[in-house]
Design an enzyme around this catalytic site. Structure first.
Site: not given
Ligand code: ASP
Length: 254
Positions: A13, A115, A133, A166-167
């Protein structure tokens, strides 16, 4: 600290080996901010192993904050970065498998998005941070998440503290989470309290049953905190005295 993760083919990721968008293109987002309030960012960057380093060059070598897509790549090449194929055998194989059904659904904690977010406090007590990311796996072509957006995926204010996210980036963007956390710390909240309030802001406004958002934050004193919507968010704290992985508290506990 971010570069080894970008170069790690096993991390699917971030950077090399990151899962592509639904058109089969790996697109990368990253940003960086220093203690003087300087910032640099790249969005929708393709074929470059270290987006965090390109973001740093944007910060250091240009009068701009964000470069995007072809322009970001052109700038990276001019700065001496190599153009590389970011696919690995594994990410190509998984993409071919995904194409059979081609369903788009972010699944929290099943590593179809993540991320690397980093907050640093140096020995003089100055704060900085970065994040990088490949975004949501199999996203729409052109989608940009929170991670390259200053104030959403990352915010650093050397007078107060720093936060990163993150997310599901859409939730972080719509609530400007990292900026919110720093402002909460400015008004006296601890890093932990600030992360909890920012996560609850997302939960109060949106249906978050199957969605993950996690924040980490640190203040000027080096106090830190973290909070997530779902269980399973962990983070590492490294200093001269410790190198420890913590499980963040979360709103939903299973
Ligand atoms: N925040 C990142 C995105 O939406 C993905 C993640 O951190 O899980 O691209």
């Amino acid at each position: 600290a971010i570069m080894p993760v970008e170069a790690d083919p096993k991390d699917m990721s971030v950077g090399y080996g990151g899962r592509p968008d639904r058109e089969g293109v790996v697109t990368l987002d990253a940003c960086i901010m220093d203690s003087e309030g300087n910032a640099g960012s790249v969005t929708f960057l393709q074929d470059i192993m270290h987006p965090i380093s390109v973001a740093r060059k944007v910060m250091e070598e240009t009068p701009h904050v964000i470069l995007s897509g072809d322009g970001a790549k052109q700038f990276a090449l001019e700065q001496g970065f190599d153009s590389v194929d970011l696919f690995t055998d594994q990410s190509r194989k998984e993409f071919k498998q995904w194409l059979k059904e081609a369903k788009y659904r972010p699944v929290s904690n099943i590593e179809n998005h993540d991320t690397i977010g980093l907050l640093a406090l140096d020995k003089e007590g100055h704060l900085s941070g970065g994040c990088s990311t490949s975004g949501m796996a199999y996203k729409l072509h052109g989608r940009v998440g929170d991670s390259p957006i200053i104030g959403a995926g990352l915010f650093v204010d050397d007078e107060i503290g720093a936060a990163t996210a993150t997310g599901v980036g859409e939730m972080v963007l719509k609530t400007l989470g990292s900026f919110l956390i720093v402002e909460l710390m400015r008004s006296g909240k601890s890093p932990q309290e600030a992360c909890e309030i920012a996560v609850k802001r997302v939960i109060d406004k949106y249906d978050c049953k199957d969605i993950q958002v996690g924040y980490i934050a640190m203040n000027k004193k080096g106090e830190f905190g973290a909070y997530a919507i779902q269980a399973g968010f962990s983070y590492t704290v490294t200093s001269a005295k410790m190198n420890e992985i913590f499980k963040a508290k979360s709103f939903f506990t299973q």
